[in-house]
Design an enzyme around this catalytic site. Sequence first.
Site, PDB file in Angstrom:
ATOM      1  N   ASN A   1      -3.705  12.472   1.487  1.00  0.00           N
ATOM      2  CA  ASN A   1      -3.445  14.190   1.836  1.00  0.00           C
ATOM      3  C   ASN A   1      -3.937  15.062   0.840  1.00  0.00           C
ATOM      4  O   ASN A   1      -3.216  15.959   0.480  1.00  0.00           O
ATOM      5  CB  ASN A   1      -1.877  14.312   2.072  1.00  0.00           C
ATOM      6  CG  ASN A   1      -1.400  13.243   3.319  1.00  0.00           C
ATOM      7  OD1 ASN A   1      -1.845  13.036   4.271  1.00  0.00           O
ATOM      8  ND2 ASN A   1      -0.140  12.558   2.923  1.00  0.00           N
TER       9      ASN A   1
ATOM     10  N   ARG B   1      -9.126  19.386  -5.472  1.00  0.00           N
ATOM     11  CA  ARG B   1      -7.517  19.187  -6.222  1.00  0.00           C
ATOM     12  C   ARG B   1      -7.568  17.933  -6.675  1.00  0.00           C
ATOM     13  O   ARG B   1      -6.943  17.803  -7.935  1.00  0.00           O
ATOM     14  CB  ARG B   1      -6.742  19.436  -4.942  1.00  0.00           C
ATOM     15  CG  ARG B   1      -5.190  19.473  -5.488  1.00  0.00           C
ATOM     16  CD  ARG B   1      -3.980  20.184  -4.772  1.00  0.00           C
ATOM     17  NE  ARG B   1      -2.849  19.714  -5.100  1.00  0.00           N
ATOM     18  CZ  ARG B   1      -1.841  19.033  -4.474  1.00  0.00           C
ATOM     19  NH1 ARG B   1      -2.190  18.263  -3.478  1.00  0.00           N
ATOM     20  NH2 ARG B   1      -0.599  18.946  -5.067  1.00  0.00           N
TER      21      ARG B   1
ATOM     22  N   ARG C   1       2.634  11.402  -5.534  1.00  0.00           N
ATOM     23  CA  ARG C   1       1.634  10.295  -6.055  1.00  0.00           C
ATOM     24  C   ARG C   1       2.050   9.806  -7.524  1.00  0.00           C
ATOM     25  O   ARG C   1       1.499   8.958  -7.830  1.00  0.00           O
ATOM     26  CB  ARG C   1       0.228  11.032  -6.199  1.00  0.00           C
ATOM     27  CG  ARG C   1      -0.118  11.363  -4.300  1.00  0.00           C
ATOM     28  CD  ARG C   1      -1.431  12.287  -4.710  1.00  0.00           C
ATOM     29  NE  ARG C   1      -1.493  13.128  -3.460  1.00  0.00           N
ATOM     30  CZ  ARG C   1      -1.064  14.201  -3.438  1.00  0.00           C
ATOM     31  NH1 ARG C   1      -0.077  14.842  -4.294  1.00  0.00           N
ATOM     32  NH2 ARG C   1      -1.057  15.073  -1.891  1.00  0.00           N
TER      33      ARG C   1
ATOM     34  N   LYS D   1      -7.191   2.397   3.604  1.00  0.00           N
ATOM     35  CA  LYS D   1      -8.067   3.360   3.382  1.00  0.00           C
ATOM     36  C   LYS D   1      -8.415   3.338   1.951  1.00  0.00           C
ATOM     37  O   LYS D   1      -9.602   3.186   1.352  1.00  0.00           O
ATOM     38  CB  LYS D   1      -7.904   4.633   3.879  1.00  0.00           C
ATOM     39  CG  LYS D   1      -9.086   5.222   3.765  1.00  0.00           C
ATOM     40  CD  LYS D   1      -8.655   6.736   3.019  1.00  0.00           C
ATOM     41  CE  LYS D   1     -10.061   7.774   2.859  1.00  0.00           C
ATOM     42  NZ  LYS D   1      -9.745   8.897   2.048  1.00  0.00           N
TER      43      LYS D   1
ATOM     44  N   PRO E   1     -14.717   2.610   4.604  1.00  0.00           N
ATOM     45  CA  PRO E   1     -13.340   3.207   4.447  1.00  0.00           C
ATOM     46  C   PRO E   1     -12.911   4.259   5.602  1.00  0.00           C
ATOM     47  O   PRO E   1     -13.982   5.037   6.033  1.00  0.00           O
ATOM     48  CB  PRO E   1     -13.242   4.004   3.198  1.00  0.00           C
ATOM     49  CG  PRO E   1     -14.303   3.206   2.296  1.00  0.00           C
ATOM     50  CD  PRO E   1     -15.231   2.990   3.158  1.00  0.00           C
TER      51      PRO E   1
ATOM     52  N   ASP F   1     -11.315   7.182   7.676  1.00  0.00           N
ATOM     53  CA  ASP F   1     -10.266   8.138   7.746  1.00  0.00           C
ATOM     54  C   ASP F   1     -10.648   8.847   9.052  1.00  0.00           C
ATOM     55  O   ASP F   1     -11.226   8.640  10.025  1.00  0.00           O
ATOM     56  CB  ASP F   1     -10.365   8.895   6.497  1.00  0.00           C
ATOM     57  CG  ASP F   1     -11.635   9.761   6.391  1.00  0.00           C
ATOM     58  OD1 ASP F   1     -12.645   9.554   7.085  1.00  0.00           O
ATOM     59  OD2 ASP F   1     -11.773  10.415   5.272  1.00  0.00           O
TER      60      ASP F   1
ATOM     61  N   HIS G   1     -12.334  11.722   9.500  1.00  0.00           N
ATOM     62  CA  HIS G   1     -13.900  12.178   9.473  1.00  0.00           C
ATOM     63  C   HIS G   1     -14.553  10.798  10.024  1.00  0.00           C
ATOM     64  O   HIS G   1     -15.402  10.968  10.775  1.00  0.00           O
ATOM     65  CB  HIS G   1     -14.348  12.553   8.308  1.00  0.00           C
ATOM     66  CG  HIS G   1     -13.569  13.783   7.653  1.00  0.00           C
ATOM     67  ND1 HIS G   1     -13.648  14.961   8.152  1.00  0.00           N
ATOM     68  CD2 HIS G   1     -12.697  14.110   6.690  1.00  0.00           C
ATOM     69  CE1 HIS G   1     -12.991  15.839   7.516  1.00  0.00           C
ATOM     70  NE2 HIS G   1     -12.384  15.270   6.689  1.00  0.00           N
TER      71      HIS G   1
ATOM     72  N   PHE H   1     -20.951  10.634   5.741  1.00  0.00           N
ATOM     73  CA  PHE H   1     -19.467  11.094   5.319  1.00  0.00           C
ATOM     74  C   PHE H   1     -19.879  12.319   4.495  1.00  0.00           C
ATOM     75  O   PHE H   1     -19.162  13.336   4.867  1.00  0.00           O
ATOM     76  CB  PHE H   1     -18.865  10.235   4.508  1.00  0.00           C
ATOM     77  CG  PHE H   1     -17.555  10.707   3.873  1.00  0.00           C
ATOM     78  CD1 PHE H   1     -16.453  10.677   4.660  1.00  0.00           C
ATOM     79  CD2 PHE H   1     -17.345  11.390   2.839  1.00  0.00           C
ATOM     80  CE1 PHE H   1     -15.175  11.099   4.294  1.00  0.00           C
ATOM     81  CE2 PHE H   1     -16.389  11.792   2.266  1.00  0.00           C
ATOM     82  CZ  PHE H   1     -15.016  11.887   3.021  1.00  0.00           C
TER      83      PHE H   1
END
Length: 406
Positions: free
Chosen positions: A140, A145, A197, A253, A270, A272, A274, A326
Amino acid sequence: MALTTAFKSLPLPLAQLSLAAVLKCGQSFRWTTVPIADDTEYRLCLRDRVVCLRQSPTILFYRAVYPDPQPTPTQLPLRDAETLVWLNDYFQLDIDLAKLYDEWAAGDPVFARMRSRFQGIRILRQDPWENLVSFICSSNNNISRITKMIHALCSHYSPPLLTFPGEVITYHPFPPPSVLAEAKVSATLRSLGFGYRADFILRTAKMLVESHGIASLPHDKREASERWLMSLREVTTSKAREELLKFVGVGRKVADCVLLMSLDKKEVVPVDTHVHQIAMKYYGLKGATGSNGKKANMTPKLYDDVNTRLFSVWGDYAGWAHSVLFTADLKSFASYGLPPTPATTSSEKLRRSTAAAALPTPPMTPSILPAKRSLDDTLPDIRNGSIGDTQGEFTLTERVKRRRRG
């Protein structure tokens, strides 16, 4: 203080490696970008040196900067040779990327359309421990970041290695598992903005240390747990994935990102949101919906379906090919590879503003329409046959008054 050395050159066209794409597309989050005159320099702090890279269309320029005590004249050629070995390994330069692009384009019209714009995007071969922690942070989250979080973690938990002459940035290596397995780590990382996390990182580090130890070897400064992670390169994809999924904060993932980007599992894609959308939009994968008619969550079956479909298109290097699409899908790459639009330079802006200031102020251009008139007032009153009539110069209210007076 570190002493800088001259750059060495390695013939390498952009079709084989584009630093501007590979180091910014969400694989590694610890490279520092430094503007140098009309160029860009990319720097990464290893355990014992900072690697610096620049690039022209045909050459990769590289050098290593070392902390004190500096290598002796006898040691320096050997240390520089180590840097070149690291570069070849990290960027996997033994793999002919241009040839792979040709193969993917021959069997995939979608890839063929974008290959020239997004050239030189290859998969990095990263340190598995750093790669694992980085993608635990990716949950997330976004590239910007994650990058800030990883740099904060290094600055807080790893002693500074060096600072460049005349600069203020201090470079820190990535901390080993034993450092991040300390009890207070979770609270500190939360204070640094890691959120939930933080506990995942602490617990994963503790699992590694408790299961595999921290001892290093005379010729290898990595801890035993780091060497164990590295050994997953030698096992099957399914076995390596099984081991990674045991760690806290590691789902399918995240595990697949580590498999692809540090454990040599080149076929892994992987998945996700997208990547799922790419598979539906370009490769005929049907969209899955839930019982309420809305888009379904990612299930193990849907994840496998996307993998199977993309592997059928791209083959053994499906993970590499997926990284190109990607990257093309990232908002930060929306203008990447496009011809630059004409931009007014600062000097040109200054010249224009100075010239404008020397001119007399022109009179205000008269408005064609009276101020504060409604849309109805600006149109001819065709309902009353007044096109061309002098009444068109008056507002609707004025026309009503004139009619009443008449």
